[in-house]
Motif scaffolding. Structure first.
Motif, mmCIF file in Angstrom:
data_model
loop_
_atom_site.group_PDB
_atom_site.id
_atom_site.type_symbol
_atom_site.label_atom_id
_atom_site.label_comp_id
_atom_site.label_asym_id
_atom_site.label_seq_id
_atom_site.Cartn_x
_atom_site.Cartn_y
_atom_site.Cartn_z
ATOM 1 N N UNK A 66 1.862 38.574 -21.311
ATOM 2 C CA UNK A 66 3.094 38.366 -20.508
ATOM 3 C C UNK A 66 4.258 37.658 -20.872
ATOM 4 N N UNK A 67 5.236 37.785 -20.028
ATOM 5 C CA UNK A 67 6.562 36.936 -20.507
ATOM 6 C C UNK A 67 6.499 35.551 -20.092
ATOM 7 N N UNK A 68 7.095 34.564 -20.822
ATOM 8 C CA UNK A 68 6.981 33.253 -20.661
ATOM 9 C C UNK A 68 7.420 32.945 -19.038
ATOM 10 N N UNK A 69 7.290 31.772 -18.623
ATOM 11 C CA UNK A 69 7.734 31.317 -17.220
ATOM 12 C C UNK A 69 7.798 29.649 -17.370
ATOM 13 N N UNK A 70 8.918 29.198 -16.888
ATOM 14 C CA UNK A 70 9.267 27.921 -16.803
ATOM 15 C C UNK A 70 8.942 27.419 -15.118
ATOM 16 N N UNK A 71 7.974 26.256 -15.103
ATOM 17 C CA UNK A 71 7.419 25.921 -14.053
ATOM 18 C C UNK A 71 7.754 24.316 -13.723
ATOM 19 N N UNK A 72 8.053 24.052 -12.643
ATOM 20 C CA UNK A 72 8.558 22.574 -12.308
ATOM 21 C C UNK A 72 8.087 22.483 -10.783
ATOM 22 N N UNK A 73 7.988 21.352 -10.482
ATOM 23 C CA UNK A 73 7.603 20.919 -8.902
ATOM 24 C C UNK A 73 8.899 20.296 -8.309
ATOM 25 N N UNK A 74 9.245 20.605 -7.292
ATOM 26 C CA UNK A 74 10.437 19.995 -6.439
ATOM 27 C C UNK A 74 9.856 19.359 -4.891
ATOM 28 N N UNK A 75 10.731 18.394 -4.856
ATOM 29 C CA UNK A 75 10.664 17.531 -3.225
ATOM 30 C C UNK A 75 11.584 17.901 -2.452
ATOM 31 N N UNK A 76 11.537 18.095 -1.186
ATOM 32 C CA UNK A 76 12.311 18.332 -0.214
ATOM 33 C C UNK A 76 11.935 17.314 0.869
ATOM 34 N N UNK A 77 12.743 16.718 1.672
ATOM 35 C CA UNK A 77 12.602 15.641 2.357
ATOM 36 C C UNK A 77 12.989 15.869 3.677
ATOM 37 N N UNK A 78 12.324 15.757 4.792
ATOM 38 C CA UNK A 78 12.909 15.953 6.225
ATOM 39 C C UNK A 78 12.798 14.608 6.847
ATOM 40 N N UNK A 79 13.939 14.269 7.342
ATOM 41 C CA UNK A 79 13.888 12.905 8.277
ATOM 42 C C UNK A 79 14.304 13.114 9.689
ATOM 43 N N UNK A 80 13.961 12.251 10.679
ATOM 44 C CA UNK A 80 13.912 12.260 11.736
ATOM 45 C C UNK A 80 13.934 10.736 12.398
ATOM 46 N N UNK A 81 14.699 10.597 13.593
ATOM 47 C CA UNK A 81 14.419 9.467 14.317
ATOM 48 C C UNK A 81 13.616 9.479 15.609
ATOM 49 N N UNK A 141 9.128 17.020 -15.493
ATOM 50 C CA UNK A 141 9.876 17.964 -16.329
ATOM 51 C C UNK A 141 9.319 19.212 -16.469
ATOM 52 N N UNK A 142 10.092 20.229 -16.368
ATOM 53 C CA UNK A 142 9.892 21.629 -16.437
ATOM 54 C C UNK A 142 8.776 21.816 -17.698
ATOM 55 N N UNK A 143 7.766 22.812 -17.674
ATOM 56 C CA UNK A 143 6.881 23.260 -18.690
ATOM 57 C C UNK A 143 7.280 24.728 -18.702
#
Length: 141
Positions: free
Chosen positions: A50-65, A41-43
């Motif tokens: 300084x101005x506030x910032x919203x931070x979150x993590x994100x996953x990307x997937x790479x698939x191959x055969x 969940x974003x925090x």
């Protein structure tokens, strides 16, 4: 599209040849598009002054055969997951991300790459790569 790129390239080359190179501000592109799932969940954080910032993590997937080739349906399927740190500074976008993006949401992030350094709690200097979100952050179903 191709002719537009050629025109801009020609314009840059001719401008470079016709004027002093120190007066030219070269154009460049730093653009990233990611489509993946939110890992936490974003925090919202605010550093003093300084101005506030919203931070979150994100996953990307790479698939191959692997195996007999891409055409064949045989072989093992391999997957690599890459985690990205997303920072949202724009006030409207920052608030939308904080209030509506949740862990597991599928989102499309457009932004730019940013490299920086920080000192961790053990006084070790570390490097960090961040995606600065904007102009778009969209929830995808």
């Amino acid at each position: 599209m191709k002719s537009r790129v050629q025109f801009h390239l020609f314009r840059q080359i001719s401008r470079h040849r016709s004027t002093d190179a120190s007066l030219i501000l070269e154009r460049s592109i730093n653009r990233v598009q990611l489509l993946g799932r939110v890992g936490q969940d974003p925090v919202m954080r605010q550093v003093e002054g300084r101005n506030p910032v919203t931070i979150f993590s994100m996953a990307t997937n790479e698939m191959w055969r692997s195996g007999e080739g891409e055409i064949s349906q045989t072989g093992d399927v391999s997957q690599k997951t890459t985690w990205h740190r997303i920072s949202v500074f724009k006030p409207g976008l920052r608030d939308v991300a904080y209030n509506y993006v949740k862990k597991g949401s599928r989102v499309l992030v457009e932004g730019k790459l940013d490299y920086g350094e920080y000192v961790d709690k053990n006084n070790v200097r570390r490097q960090a790569t961040t995606i600065i979100a904007g102009p778009a952050l969209k929830q995808v179903k």
